[in-house]
Motif scaffolding. Structure first.
Motif, PDB file in Angstrom:
ATOM      1  N   GLY A 143       0.820  -1.212   0.000  1.00 29.63           N
ATOM      2  CA  GLY A 143       0.000   0.000   0.000  1.00 29.63           C
ATOM      3  C   GLY A 143       0.850   1.256   0.000  1.00 29.63           C
ATOM      4  N   LEU A 144       1.949   1.216   0.756  1.00 28.72           N
ATOM      5  CA  LEU A 144       2.849   2.370   0.787  1.00 28.72           C
ATOM      6  C   LEU A 144       3.606   2.501  -0.518  1.00 28.72           C
ATOM      7  N   SER A 145       4.069   1.382  -1.070  1.00 26.91           N
ATOM      8  CA  SER A 145       4.834   1.444  -2.323  1.00 26.91           C
ATOM      9  C   SER A 145       3.981   1.888  -3.495  1.00 26.91           C
ATOM     10  N   ASP A 146       2.671   1.676  -3.421  1.00 21.68           N
ATOM     11  CA  ASP A 146       1.788   2.120  -4.500  1.00 21.68           C
ATOM     12  C   ASP A 146       1.687   3.638  -4.580  1.00 21.68           C
ATOM     13  N   THR A 147       2.136   4.328  -3.535  1.00 19.03           N
ATOM     14  CA  THR A 147       2.122   5.789  -3.575  1.00 19.03           C
ATOM     15  C   THR A 147       3.367   6.361  -4.238  1.00 19.03           C
ATOM     16  N   PHE A 148       4.355   5.491  -4.498  1.00 20.18           N
ATOM     17  CA  PHE A 148       5.588   5.984  -5.094  1.00 20.18           C
ATOM     18  C   PHE A 148       5.354   6.395  -6.539  1.00 20.18           C
ATOM     19  N   ALA A 149       6.128   7.367  -7.013  1.00 21.21           N
ATOM     20  CA  ALA A 149       6.034   7.804  -8.399  1.00 21.21           C
ATOM     21  C   ALA A 149       6.499   6.686  -9.322  1.00 21.21           C
ATOM     22  N   GLY A 150       5.949   6.689 -10.525  1.00 23.10           N
ATOM     23  CA  GLY A 150       6.255   5.619 -11.475  1.00 23.10           C
ATOM     24  C   GLY A 150       5.030   4.756 -11.605  1.00 23.10           C
ATOM     25  N   ALA A 151       4.265   4.995 -12.648  1.00 24.62           N
ATOM     26  CA  ALA A 151       2.963   4.363 -12.760  1.00 24.62           C
ATOM     27  C   ALA A 151       3.046   2.868 -13.030  1.00 24.62           C
ATOM     28  N   ILE A 152       4.177   2.392 -13.535  1.00 25.20           N
ATOM     29  CA  ILE A 152       4.294   0.985 -13.911  1.00 25.20           C
ATOM     30  C   ILE A 152       5.018   0.242 -12.796  1.00 25.20           C
ATOM     31  N   THR A 153       4.374  -0.773 -12.250  1.00 25.58           N
ATOM     32  CA  THR A 153       4.950  -1.512 -11.130  1.00 25.58           C
ATOM     33  C   THR A 153       6.313  -2.083 -11.472  1.00 25.58           C
ATOM     34  N   ASN A 154       6.478  -2.626 -12.669  1.00 28.35           N
ATOM     35  CA  ASN A 154       7.735  -3.263 -13.044  1.00 28.35           C
ATOM     36  C   ASN A 154       8.895  -2.275 -13.156  1.00 28.35           C
ATOM     37  N   GLU A 155       8.601  -0.971 -13.197  1.00 27.28           N
ATOM     38  CA  GLU A 155       9.657   0.029 -13.283  1.00 27.28           C
ATOM     39  C   GLU A 155      10.171   0.436 -11.909  1.00 27.28           C
ATOM     40  N   ARG A 156       9.521  -0.026 -10.849  1.00 26.78           N
ATOM     41  CA  ARG A 156       9.968   0.318  -9.500  1.00 26.78           C
ATOM     42  C   ARG A 156      11.036  -0.678  -9.076  1.00 26.78           C
ATOM     43  N   ALA A 157      12.253  -0.396  -9.470  1.00 29.46           N
ATOM     44  CA  ALA A 157      13.348  -1.343  -9.243  1.00 29.46           C
ATOM     45  C   ALA A 157      14.403  -0.768  -8.331  1.00 29.46           C
ATOM     46  N   SER A 158      13.983   0.002  -7.336  1.00 29.58           N
ATOM     47  CA  SER A 158      14.948   0.666  -6.463  1.00 29.58           C
ATOM     48  C   SER A 158      15.081  -0.011  -5.107  1.00 29.58           C
ATOM     49  N   TYR A 159      14.315  -1.058  -4.852  1.00 21.43           N
ATOM     50  CA  TYR A 159      14.342  -1.682  -3.531  1.00 21.43           C
ATOM     51  C   TYR A 159      15.682  -2.362  -3.265  1.00 21.43           C
ATOM     52  N   ILE A 160      16.314  -1.998  -2.156  1.00 23.48           N
ATOM     53  CA  ILE A 160      17.584  -2.584  -1.736  1.00 23.48           C
ATOM     54  C   ILE A 160      17.395  -3.484  -0.523  1.00 23.48           C
ATOM     55  N   GLY A 161      16.581  -3.037   0.386  1.00 25.62           N
ATOM     56  CA  GLY A 161      16.341  -3.814   1.602  1.00 25.62           C
ATOM     57  C   GLY A 161      17.289  -3.420   2.719  1.00 25.62           C
ATOM     58  N   VAL A 162      16.807  -3.510   3.950  1.00 26.20           N
ATOM     59  CA  VAL A 162      17.608  -3.104   5.107  1.00 26.20           C
ATOM     60  C   VAL A 162      18.853  -3.979   5.284  1.00 26.20           C
ATOM     61  N   PRO A 163      18.765  -5.323   5.161  1.00 25.73           N
ATOM     62  CA  PRO A 163      19.981  -6.138   5.355  1.00 25.73           C
ATOM     63  C   PRO A 163      21.104  -5.796   4.376  1.00 25.73           C
ATOM     64  N   LEU A 164      20.778  -5.702   3.090  1.00 22.03           N
ATOM     65  CA  LEU A 164      21.804  -5.373   2.106  1.00 22.03           C
ATOM     66  C   LEU A 164      22.328  -3.964   2.322  1.00 22.03           C
ATOM     67  N   LEU A 165      21.438  -3.041   2.655  1.00 17.22           N
ATOM     68  CA  LEU A 165      21.862  -1.666   2.896  1.00 17.22           C
ATOM     69  C   LEU A 165      22.836  -1.604   4.071  1.00 17.22           C
ATOM     70  N   ALA A 166      22.585  -2.400   5.105  1.00 25.21           N
ATOM     71  CA  ALA A 166      23.491  -2.426   6.258  1.00 25.21           C
ATOM     72  C   ALA A 166      24.856  -2.966   5.870  1.00 25.21           C
ATOM     73  N   VAL A 167      24.887  -3.996   5.049  1.00 27.08           N
ATOM     74  CA  VAL A 167      26.164  -4.556   4.594  1.00 27.08           C
ATOM     75  C   VAL A 167      26.924  -3.540   3.745  1.00 27.08           C
ATOM     76  N   LEU A 168      26.221  -2.818   2.896  1.00 24.57           N
ATOM     77  CA  LEU A 168      26.866  -1.833   2.036  1.00 24.57           C
ATOM     78  C   LEU A 168      27.471  -0.692   2.850  1.00 24.57           C
ATOM     79  N   VAL A 169      26.734  -0.235   3.855  1.00 25.81           N
ATOM     80  CA  VAL A 169      27.256   0.832   4.713  1.00 25.81           C
ATOM     81  C   VAL A 169      28.483   0.339   5.471  1.00 25.81           C
ATOM     82  N   TRP A 170      28.410  -0.884   6.002  1.00 23.40           N
ATOM     83  CA  TRP A 170      29.546  -1.445   6.725  1.00 23.40           C
ATOM     84  C   TRP A 170      30.768  -1.578   5.817  1.00 23.40           C
ATOM     85  N   ALA A 171      30.557  -2.075   4.610  1.00 21.71           N
ATOM     86  CA  ALA A 171      31.666  -2.236   3.670  1.00 21.71           C
ATOM     87  C   ALA A 171      32.249  -0.886   3.282  1.00 21.71           C
ATOM     88  N   GLY A 172      31.386   0.101   3.056  1.00 19.02           N
ATOM     89  CA  GLY A 172      31.871   1.417   2.672  1.00 19.02           C
ATOM     90  C   GLY A 172      32.704   2.076   3.756  1.00 19.02           C
TER      91      GLY A 172
END
Length: 222
Positions: free
Chosen positions: A62-91
Motif C-alpha cells: 500500500g505504501l509502495s503504491d504511492t511511489f512515483a512511477g505508474a508501472i509496477t515493473n519500473e519500480r526497481a529501487s528496492y535494496i532492503g535493510v539487510p543489504l543496505l546495512a552490509v553496504l554501509v559497513w563495507a563502505g
C-alpha cells in the motif's frame, strides 16, 4: 586490445544510419514522451518492498503504491535493510580502497540521480532539490527516465557486497570466515521476487495503445 579499433570502426559503419535517423532524421523526436517525474525513485522505496517482492505485505505494498512511477515493473529501487546495512559497513570498513571509493561513489551518485528533480517521500514531493535539475540540462539527458538509473546503484552494490564477503573470508577468526558465507544469503534474501511476477494490466493496455498510435502516425506519414 588490438581488436578495439576495428570493432569501433565496424560499429560506427553499421550504426551510422540508425544514429542519423534517431538524431537528425525527419521523424526525430524533439521532446521526451514522458513527464520528467514519470519514473523516479522515492526515498522510502529503497527500504520498503513493493508488490513485486516476495517478502511484502499489504502495508508495504500500500505504501509502495504511492511511489512515483505508474508501472509496477519500473519500480526497481528496492535494496532492503539487510543489504543496505552490509553496504554501509563495507563502505566504512574498506573506505581506503580505491575500488570501494569508486563503487560507493557510483552507487550514491546514481541513487541521487534516480530520484529526479526533488526528494519524494511516500509519493509526496519536497522542496529539497537534487542533482538531476542540473543533469537534465545536458544534451539528450532530457530523454532519460531517472528511475532507470538504479541499474548503476545495483552495480555499485554488487561490487561492495563482493568485497565485503572477500574481506570476511580472509579474516583471522575461523568463526568470522564461516559466517561470511551467510552474509550474501541474508543480504539478498529480501530481494527474492514474487512468483508469479505481478504486472499492471491497466498500464500494459496503456502502453499497447500508445505503441499502436505511434505506428499509425508513422504509417500515415508514409
Amino acid at each position: 586490445m588490438k581488436a578495439n579499433p576495428a570493432a569501433t570502426a565496424a560499429v560506427l559503419i553499421v550504426a551510422q544510419v540508425p544514429l542519423w535517423a534517431q538524431f537528425l532524421g525527419p521523424q526525430r523526436t524533439h521532446t521526451s514522451a514522458w513527464r520528467p517525474d514519470y519514473i523516479v525513485t522515492d526515498l522510502l522505496s529503497f527500504v520498503v518492498p513493493g508488490r513485486s517482492m516476495a517478502f511484502s505485505n499489504s502495508w508495504t505494498t500500500g505504501l509502495s503504491d504511492t511511489f512515483a512511477g505508474a508501472i509496477t515493473n519500473e519500480r526497481a529501487s528496492y535494496i532492503g535493510v539487510p543489504l543496505l546495512a552490509v553496504l554501509v559497513w563495507a563502505g566504512v570498513t574498506l573506505r581506503r580502497r580505491p575500488v570501494v571509493q569508486f563503487s560507493a561513489g557510483l552507487g550514491l551518485f546514481a541513487l541521487l540521480l534516480s530520484m529526479g528533480r526533488t526528494v519524494r517521500v511516500a509519493g509526496q514531493p519536497t522542496p529539497i532539490p537534487l542533482p538531476w535539475t542540473l543533469v537534465e540540462q545536458l544534451p539528450l539527458a532530457g530523454f532519460v527516465l531517472p528511475g532507470r538509473l538504479t541499474v548503476f546503484v545495483y552495480l555499485g552494490a554488487a561490487v561492495l557486497l563482493g568485497l565485503a564477503v572477500d574481506h570476511l573470508l580472509t579474516h583471522r577468526s575461523p568463526r568470522v570466515r564461516q559466517a561470511a558465507l551467510a552474509v550474501p544469503v541474508l543480504a539478498l534474501l529480501p530481494l527474492v521476487p514474487a512468483m508469479p511476477f505481478p504486472r499492471s494490466e491497466e498500464h500494459t493496455s496503456e502502453l499497447q495503445s500508445l505503441a499502436y498510435l505511434v505506428c499509425r502516425l508513422l504509417l500515415e506519414k508514409k
